[in-house]
Design an enzyme around this catalytic site. Sequence first.
Site, PDB file in Angstrom:
ATOM      1  N   GLU A  24       0.842  -1.393   0.028  1.00  0.00           N
ATOM      2  CA  GLU A  24      -0.081   0.037  -0.026  1.00  0.00           C
ATOM      3  C   GLU A  24       0.973   1.253  -0.142  1.00  0.00           C
ATOM      4  O   GLU A  24       0.656   2.077  -0.834  1.00  0.00           O
ATOM      5  CB  GLU A  24      -0.955   0.154   1.342  1.00  0.00           C
ATOM      6  N   HIS A  96      -0.033  -9.739  -1.633  1.00  0.00           N
ATOM      7  CA  HIS A  96      -1.328  -8.869  -2.175  1.00  0.00           C
ATOM      8  C   HIS A  96      -1.711  -9.564  -3.569  1.00  0.00           C
ATOM      9  O   HIS A  96      -1.155  -9.284  -4.443  1.00  0.00           O
ATOM     10  CB  HIS A  96      -1.150  -7.584  -2.017  1.00  0.00           C
ATOM     11  N   ARG A 158      -6.338 -15.319   3.092  1.00  0.00           N
ATOM     12  CA  ARG A 158      -7.304 -14.186   3.559  1.00  0.00           C
ATOM     13  C   ARG A 158      -8.012 -13.578   2.248  1.00  0.00           C
ATOM     14  O   ARG A 158      -7.541 -13.673   1.091  1.00  0.00           O
ATOM     15  CB  ARG A 158      -6.348 -12.830   4.060  1.00  0.00           C
ATOM     16  N   HIS A 219      -8.332  -2.158   7.648  1.00  0.00           N
ATOM     17  CA  HIS A 219      -7.482  -1.583   6.394  1.00  0.00           C
ATOM     18  C   HIS A 219      -8.114  -0.265   6.056  1.00  0.00           C
ATOM     19  O   HIS A 219      -9.386  -0.276   5.414  1.00  0.00           O
ATOM     20  CB  HIS A 219      -7.194  -2.428   5.113  1.00  0.00           C
ATOM     21  N   HIS A 221      -8.410   3.846   4.838  1.00  0.00           N
ATOM     22  CA  HIS A 221      -7.986   4.929   4.345  1.00  0.00           C
ATOM     23  C   HIS A 221      -8.545   6.119   5.176  1.00  0.00           C
ATOM     24  O   HIS A 221      -9.385   6.254   5.401  1.00  0.00           O
ATOM     25  CB  HIS A 221      -8.295   4.939   2.785  1.00  0.00           C
ATOM     26  N   HIS A 315       4.286  29.760  24.824  1.00  0.00           N
ATOM     27  CA  HIS A 315       4.945  28.079  25.257  1.00  0.00           C
ATOM     28  C   HIS A 315       6.021  27.856  25.580  1.00  0.00           C
ATOM     29  O   HIS A 315       6.477  27.124  26.441  1.00  0.00           O
ATOM     30  CB  HIS A 315       4.435  27.162  23.785  1.00  0.00           C
TER      31      HIS A 315
HETATM   32  C1  HCA Z   1      -5.643  -1.684  -3.547  1.00  0.00           C
HETATM   33  C2  HCA Z   1      -6.922  -1.580  -2.718  1.00  0.00           C
HETATM   34  C3  HCA Z   1      -6.748  -1.737  -1.342  1.00  0.00           C
HETATM   35  C4  HCA Z   1      -6.778  -3.428  -1.036  1.00  0.00           C
HETATM   36  C5  HCA Z   1      -6.957  -3.622   0.655  1.00  0.00           C
HETATM   37  C6  HCA Z   1      -7.030  -5.241   0.773  1.00  0.00           C
HETATM   38  C7  HCA Z   1      -7.818  -1.341  -0.683  1.00  0.00           C
HETATM   39  O1  HCA Z   1      -4.945  -0.932  -3.601  1.00  0.00           O
HETATM   40  O2  HCA Z   1      -5.638  -2.834  -4.088  1.00  0.00           O
HETATM   41  O3  HCA Z   1      -6.541  -5.917  -0.009  1.00  0.00           O
HETATM   42  O4  HCA Z   1      -7.667  -5.703   1.790  1.00  0.00           O
HETATM   43  O5  HCA Z   1      -7.719  -0.276   0.004  1.00  0.00           O
HETATM   44  O6  HCA Z   1      -8.927  -1.702  -0.641  1.00  0.00           O
HETATM   45  O7  HCA Z   1      -5.669  -1.265  -0.564  1.00  0.00           O
HETATM   46 CU    CU Z   2      -5.825   0.310   0.465  1.00  0.00          CU
END
Ligand code: HCA
Ligand code: CU
Length: 444
Positions: A24, A96, A158, A219, A221, A315
């Site tokens: 990532e 991945h 997974r 996961h 963002h 400060h």
């Molecule tokens: C990506 C998307 C991913 C995958 C996350 C995961 C996301 O860049 O391929 O495999 O669990 O945010 O969904 O990073």
């Molecule tokens: Cu991601």
Amino acid sequence: MSVSFSFKYYNPRSLEIIDTTLREGSQTSLLHDHYKYFYTTADKMEIVRALILYGVKFIELFAPNVSPQEASDWAAIKEVRDELVVQCGYTFLLAHVRCHPSDVEAAIKSGADGLNMYMGTSDASRNFNHGQNIGEITRRATKLIEEIHRDYPDLILRFSGEDAFRTREDDLFSVYDAVAPFVSRFGTPDTVGVATPTAVSRRVKLLRERYPHVDLEGHFHDDRGYALINTLEAVRAGTRYVNTTLLGIGERSGITSMTGLLFNLFVDKEYQFLDGYHVRESYPINVLMADKLRKLVPSKEPVSLTNRTHAAGVHQKAMINNASTYEANPLDQFGVTESEILLGPLSGWNVIHYFLKEICGFDIDESGAKSIATSFKQQVYGIPFGASPAAMLLKIAEDEYGLKPMKVPEQFRGTIAQNMTDTTHTAEVGEITHASGVILRSKQ
Ligand code: HCA
Ligand code: CU
């Protein structure tokens, strides 16, 4: 000879970081906007080594068929992992992969310990990514995962429904129900950063109840600035595995920062989640990563020197008297062992007095400091780009005011009370006697 270890003999901790700095994190615009920032193989090896020494047991990498470079990096990274097995135990390398036989085969060939498989399940992914409906996704994923499970029973599997937080619960359940017998973890990626803490907590609880034998992986963002709080909610609701990166880098605004997460768990005294992580190495590992990106540890990273830096005069004065006035969190436990006071337009005479007397060792009293501060403030706004305010202050002190060094008794030399720096000038503080009438800090 390469080392291997079956996951079935591993006893997972309450919180397992799956670091994805090299997967990532490689998707950050910081790396790809500017070609000078690409990681070299040596950079990757150094990052993996630091992560393993830190206590991370799961590292996610791209599928090796992404590029010939990724494939050869797999071998280099495995060597680092193998070298550290005796010292740190085994670290699992996860690939991945798309739910696609070519990705899966390449990963297995490279010696991956596990496959982080994903497939888009939201309307957006289905319509604009792969074009399959939920029934097709379910059939395709189940067939592939069942085969892998049968042929490679030791692989850690997974499955993630990509864009899980924009996927209808029924749709997610229908895919997850079908693959549940074959996987050890389900991902719940908030791919586009839409989730709220409440939604996360609810979703995690539902999944925990429905799949008691399958662990969850988070996961998140950071599009809304919620990555950290969402991760904390997920962990508290029963998510054992969490994806993080160093400095939180990743696609768009990134994902959760590894040290930011552990720091918050520490502050909230949730020590059960910190088992096996060498949190004192947090700041050093952040500096290492920042160095790879050729930048400073970002100001939004909780474990940063910025969080111990003080610019405002009020400060700074309070900090000299008692650091806890503007520093509440135990950052020293996470390796940020110094405070920084920036000399600049906002600095008052107190800090100028402190700087000139304690750090530079000038013979100066308060009224002298007040005059010099007035002069400094008049000139510092016009400082040329890249010049040092500290150097300017020193020049004023010496040239305009003719300051001379004070005599510091031998036994007090070389001890550090506090580091006061600007970006170009770093100085250590010598301890001064009571008799000289300035602040005394004893050596630790
Ligand atoms: C990506 C998307 C991913 C995958 C996350 C995961 C996301 O860049 O391929 O495999 O669990 O945010 O969904 O990073
Ligand atoms: Cu991601």
